[in-house]
Scaffold this motif. Structure first.
Motif, PDB file in Angstrom:
ATOM      1  N   ASN A 106      13.439   6.979  -4.738  1.00 55.59           N
ATOM      2  CA  ASN A 106      14.274   6.159  -5.625  1.00 55.59           C
ATOM      3  C   ASN A 106      14.822   4.941  -4.902  1.00 55.59           C
ATOM      4  OD1 ASN A 106      13.829   7.778  -7.842  1.00 55.59           O
ATOM      5  ND2 ASN A 106      15.630   9.052  -7.467  1.00 55.59           N
ATOM      6  N   ASP A 107      15.203   5.115  -3.632  1.00 56.48           N
ATOM      7  CA  ASP A 107      15.688   3.983  -2.840  1.00 56.48           C
ATOM      8  C   ASP A 107      14.587   2.948  -2.653  1.00 56.48           C
ATOM      9  OD1 ASP A 107      17.579   2.597  -1.049  1.00 56.48           O
ATOM     10  OD2 ASP A 107      16.162   3.209   0.527  1.00 56.48           O
ATOM     11  N   MET A 108      13.366   3.409  -2.341  1.00 54.41           N
ATOM     12  CA  MET A 108      12.247   2.488  -2.158  1.00 54.41           C
ATOM     13  C   MET A 108      11.949   1.747  -3.466  1.00 54.41           C
ATOM     14  SD  MET A 108       8.337   3.113  -0.894  1.00 54.41           S
ATOM     15  CE  MET A 108       8.754   3.483   0.793  1.00 54.41           C
ATOM     16  N   ARG A 109      11.955   2.484  -4.564  1.00 51.92           N
ATOM     17  CA  ARG A 109      11.715   1.844  -5.865  1.00 51.92           C
ATOM     18  C   ARG A 109      12.754   0.761  -6.151  1.00 51.92           C
ATOM     19  NH1 ARG A 109      10.703   7.170  -9.467  1.00 51.92           N
ATOM     20  NH2 ARG A 109       8.481   7.369  -9.127  1.00 51.92           N
ATOM     21  N   GLU A 110      14.008   1.051  -5.858  1.00 51.56           N
ATOM     22  CA  GLU A 110      15.086   0.092  -6.125  1.00 51.56           C
ATOM     23  C   GLU A 110      14.957  -1.148  -5.226  1.00 51.56           C
ATOM     24  OE1 GLU A 110      18.294  -1.819  -7.760  1.00 51.56           O
ATOM     25  OE2 GLU A 110      17.063  -0.196  -8.546  1.00 51.56           O
ATOM     26  N   ARG A 111      14.644  -0.945  -3.955  1.00 55.66           N
ATOM     27  CA  ARG A 111      14.456  -2.098  -3.052  1.00 55.66           C
ATOM     28  C   ARG A 111      13.284  -2.947  -3.520  1.00 55.66           C
ATOM     29  NH1 ARG A 111      13.313   0.059   2.302  1.00 55.66           N
ATOM     30  NH2 ARG A 111      13.231   2.105   1.361  1.00 55.66           N
ATOM     31  N   TYR A 112      12.215  -2.295  -3.936  1.00 52.83           N
ATOM     32  CA  TYR A 112      11.042  -3.010  -4.440  1.00 52.83           C
ATOM     33  C   TYR A 112      11.393  -3.784  -5.712  1.00 52.83           C
ATOM     34  CZ  TYR A 112       6.347  -3.755  -6.303  1.00 52.83           C
ATOM     35  OH  TYR A 112       5.217  -4.329  -6.814  1.00 52.83           O
ATOM     36  N   ARG A 113      12.099  -3.132  -6.644  1.00 54.29           N
ATOM     37  CA  ARG A 113      12.497  -3.787  -7.898  1.00 54.29           C
ATOM     38  C   ARG A 113      13.354  -5.022  -7.614  1.00 54.29           C
ATOM     39  NH1 ARG A 113      16.410  -4.809 -10.754  1.00 54.29           N
ATOM     40  NH2 ARG A 113      17.896  -3.589  -9.572  1.00 54.29           N
TER      41      ARG A 113
ATOM     42  N   GLY B 102       7.680  27.819 -10.804  1.00 57.44           N
ATOM     43  CA  GLY B 102       7.463  27.967  -9.369  1.00 57.44           C
ATOM     44  C   GLY B 102       6.595  26.894  -8.746  1.00 57.44           C
ATOM     45  N   LYS B 103       6.289  25.833  -9.470  1.00 56.60           N
ATOM     46  CA  LYS B 103       5.480  24.747  -8.903  1.00 56.60           C
ATOM     47  C   LYS B 103       6.324  23.976  -7.888  1.00 56.60           C
ATOM     48  CE  LYS B 103       2.814  20.710  -9.865  1.00 56.60           C
ATOM     49  NZ  LYS B 103       2.096  19.889 -10.716  1.00 56.60           N
ATOM     50  N   ASP B 104       5.725  23.649  -6.754  1.00 51.75           N
ATOM     51  CA  ASP B 104       6.438  22.878  -5.725  1.00 51.75           C
ATOM     52  C   ASP B 104       6.653  21.453  -6.192  1.00 51.75           C
ATOM     53  OD1 ASP B 104       6.459  25.014  -4.023  1.00 51.75           O
ATOM     54  OD2 ASP B 104       4.663  24.388  -2.913  1.00 51.75           O
ATOM     55  N   ILE B 105       7.877  20.977  -6.004  1.00 49.04           N
ATOM     56  CA  ILE B 105       8.171  19.572  -6.249  1.00 49.04           C
ATOM     57  C   ILE B 105       8.929  19.045  -5.039  1.00 49.04           C
ATOM     58  CG2 ILE B 105       8.245  19.818  -8.755  1.00 49.04           C
ATOM     59  CD1 ILE B 105      11.320  19.528  -8.523  1.00 49.04           C
ATOM     60  N   ALA B 106       9.120  17.756  -5.006  1.00 50.94           N
ATOM     61  CA  ALA B 106       9.806  17.136  -3.877  1.00 50.94           C
ATOM     62  C   ALA B 106      11.258  17.588  -3.827  1.00 50.94           C
ATOM     63  CB  ALA B 106       9.739  15.623  -4.009  1.00 50.94           C
ATOM     64  N   GLY B 107      11.771  17.691  -2.609  1.00 48.13           N
ATOM     65  CA  GLY B 107      13.175  18.040  -2.435  1.00 48.13           C
ATOM     66  C   GLY B 107      14.066  16.842  -2.708  1.00 48.13           C
ATOM     67  N   PRO B 108      15.380  17.065  -2.722  1.00 45.97           N
ATOM     68  CA  PRO B 108      16.325  15.993  -3.037  1.00 45.97           C
ATOM     69  C   PRO B 108      16.239  14.799  -2.083  1.00 45.97           C
ATOM     70  CG  PRO B 108      17.431  18.126  -2.928  1.00 45.97           C
ATOM     71  CD  PRO B 108      16.014  18.342  -2.521  1.00 45.97           C
ATOM     72  N   ASP B 109      15.988  15.068  -0.794  1.00 40.47           N
ATOM     73  CA  ASP B 109      15.897  13.968   0.169  1.00 40.47           C
ATOM     74  C   ASP B 109      14.699  13.071  -0.133  1.00 40.47           C
ATOM     75  OD1 ASP B 109      18.124  14.898   1.458  1.00 40.47           O
ATOM     76  OD2 ASP B 109      17.031  15.852   3.102  1.00 40.47           O
TER      77      ASP B 109
ATOM     78  N   LEU C  95       0.829  -1.200   0.000  1.00 36.08           N
ATOM     79  CA  LEU C  95       0.000   0.000   0.000  1.00 36.08           C
ATOM     80  C   LEU C  95       0.870   1.259   0.000  1.00 36.08           C
ATOM     81  CD1 LEU C  95      -2.759  -1.086   2.555  1.00 36.08           C
ATOM     82  CD2 LEU C  95      -3.030  -0.800   0.079  1.00 36.08           C
ATOM     83  N   LEU C  96       1.958   1.204   0.759  1.00 36.64           N
ATOM     84  CA  LEU C  96       2.888   2.321   0.800  1.00 36.64           C
ATOM     85  C   LEU C  96       3.558   2.514  -0.564  1.00 36.64           C
ATOM     86  CD1 LEU C  96       3.845   4.345   2.886  1.00 36.64           C
ATOM     87  CD2 LEU C  96       5.635   2.736   3.541  1.00 36.64           C
ATOM     88  N   ALA C  97       3.979   1.420  -1.172  1.00 29.47           N
ATOM     89  CA  ALA C  97       4.589   1.502  -2.503  1.00 29.47           C
ATOM     90  C   ALA C  97       3.589   2.049  -3.523  1.00 29.47           C
ATOM     91  CB  ALA C  97       5.108   0.133  -2.937  1.00 29.47           C
ATOM     92  N   ASP C  98       2.333   1.630  -3.413  1.00 29.70           N
ATOM     93  CA  ASP C  98       1.292   2.152  -4.308  1.00 29.70           C
ATOM     94  C   ASP C  98       1.154   3.668  -4.144  1.00 29.70           C
ATOM     95  OD1 ASP C  98       0.764  -0.375  -5.276  1.00 29.70           O
ATOM     96  OD2 ASP C  98      -1.060  -0.656  -4.081  1.00 29.70           O
ATOM     97  N   ARG C  99       1.204   4.134  -2.902  1.00 26.68           N
ATOM     98  CA  ARG C  99       1.110   5.574  -2.645  1.00 26.68           C
ATOM     99  C   ARG C  99       2.294   6.310  -3.267  1.00 26.68           C
ATOM    100  NH1 ARG C  99      -1.840   7.640   2.251  1.00 26.68           N
ATOM    101  NH2 ARG C  99      -0.224   9.216   2.215  1.00 26.68           N
ATOM    102  N   VAL C 100       3.470   5.720  -3.125  1.00 25.57           N
ATOM    103  CA  VAL C 100       4.664   6.354  -3.695  1.00 25.57           C
ATOM    104  C   VAL C 100       4.547   6.422  -5.214  1.00 25.57           C
ATOM    105  CG1 VAL C 100       7.150   6.075  -4.066  1.00 25.57           C
ATOM    106  CG2 VAL C 100       6.184   5.772  -1.785  1.00 25.57           C
ATOM    107  N   ARG C 101       4.113   5.314  -5.824  1.00 29.31           N
ATOM    108  CA  ARG C 101       3.957   5.312  -7.288  1.00 29.31           C
ATOM    109  C   ARG C 101       2.919   6.339  -7.726  1.00 29.31           C
ATOM    110  NH1 ARG C 101       4.811  -0.277  -6.761  1.00 29.31           N
ATOM    111  NH2 ARG C 101       2.591  -0.680  -6.566  1.00 29.31           N
TER     112      ARG C 101
ATOM    113  N   ALA D 163       4.440   9.763  -7.294  1.00 31.69           N
ATOM    114  CA  ALA D 163       5.468  10.021  -8.306  1.00 31.69           C
ATOM    115  C   ALA D 163       4.833  10.330  -9.665  1.00 31.69           C
ATOM    116  CB  ALA D 163       6.420   8.835  -8.409  1.00 31.69           C
ATOM    117  N   LYS D 164       3.753   9.624  -9.992  1.00 29.99           N
ATOM    118  CA  LYS D 164       3.057   9.895 -11.252  1.00 29.99           C
ATOM    119  C   LYS D 164       2.455  11.290 -11.249  1.00 29.99           C
ATOM    120  CE  LYS D 164       1.653   5.293 -12.753  1.00 29.99           C
ATOM    121  NZ  LYS D 164       0.517   4.387 -12.923  1.00 29.99           N
ATOM    122  N   ALA D 165       1.975  11.717 -10.080  1.00 25.66           N
ATOM    123  CA  ALA D 165       1.310  13.016  -9.986  1.00 25.66           C
ATOM    124  C   ALA D 165       2.303  14.179 -10.020  1.00 25.66           C
ATOM    125  CB  ALA D 165       0.483  13.081  -8.708  1.00 25.66           C
ATOM    126  N   GLN D 166       3.559  13.892  -9.670  1.00 25.38           N
ATOM    127  CA  GLN D 166       4.568  14.945  -9.656  1.00 25.38           C
ATOM    128  C   GLN D 166       5.098  15.196 -11.054  1.00 25.38           C
ATOM    129  OE1 GLN D 166       5.384  16.779  -6.875  1.00 25.38           O
ATOM    130  NE2 GLN D 166       3.650  15.633  -6.084  1.00 25.38           N
TER     131      GLN D 166
END
Length: 182
Positions: free
Chosen positions: A117-124, A104-111, A82-88, A91-94
């Motif tokens: 990206n770390d979560m995606r890689e662990r999942y993959r 000037g649109k807000d996007i996620a910071g580097p952290d 469920l958490l991975a689904d939320r991240v996906r 990420a699609k919405a960003q």
């Protein structure tokens, strides 16, 4: 036991598969663990409770032997998915379009981006490490969004076998991601 009135109806129907005491014991034991796990990942308390509620609803509705033999691991796997689904979905919405960013649109910071990206890689890696047949069934269900019946027909296996492979994948991925995260 559950926080919202509308949740009680769905869980009461679903818990008919479980003895009430057994269900309550699992809930009392596992819900705090899941909420603690989610507290480090989701800031909004209500969202954490919603994910835990969804995990228990899926646990009780599941016909998988993994769900009944090891509900804690099964719930962890559901919550991680469920958490991975939320991240996906997030990420699609960003939009990472430089034109949008410069406007000037807000996007996620580097952290946050690094964490995603770390979560995606662990999942993959976790999905790649699944046994071939389990991986095939899981990807047909999650990536291709096929229903259990469609998968069973396509692979010429029973729906029960499809359920087993999906549950097995969820448990293995949950364990793999959990071990990788420490």
């Amino acid at each position: 036991m559950f926080r919202a009135r509308e949740d009680e109806g769905s869980c009461a129907r679903a818990s008919a598969r479980y003895d009430d005491r057994q269900f309550e014991a699992v809930y009392r034991r596992e819900a705090p663990k899941l909420l603690s796990f989610l507290k480090r990942r989701i800031w909004i308390e209500e969202d954490r409770h919603d994910l835990v509620q969804e995990a228990f609803t899926r646990l009780v509705a599941s016909r998988s032997t993994a769900a009944s033999s090891n509900p804690g691991a099964y719930l962890q796997g559901i919550v991680r998915h469920l958490l991975a689904d939320r991240v996906r979905a997030w990420a699609k919405a960003q939009s990472f379009d430089p034109v949008v960013y410069s406007a000037g649109k807000d996007i996620a910071g580097p952290d946050a981006i690094a964490e995603i990206n770390d979560m995606r890689e662990r999942y993959r890696r976790a999905v790649e490490s699944l046994p071939p047949r389990t991986k095939e069934v899981y990807l047909l269900h999650r990536a291709e969004e096929l229903g259990y019946r469609q998968i069973a027909e396509q692979l010429d296996i029973s729906i029960r076998t499809v359920e087993w492979h999906v549950a097995e994948a969820i448990v293995r991925i949950g364990k793999s991601i959990g071990n990788a995260h420490g």
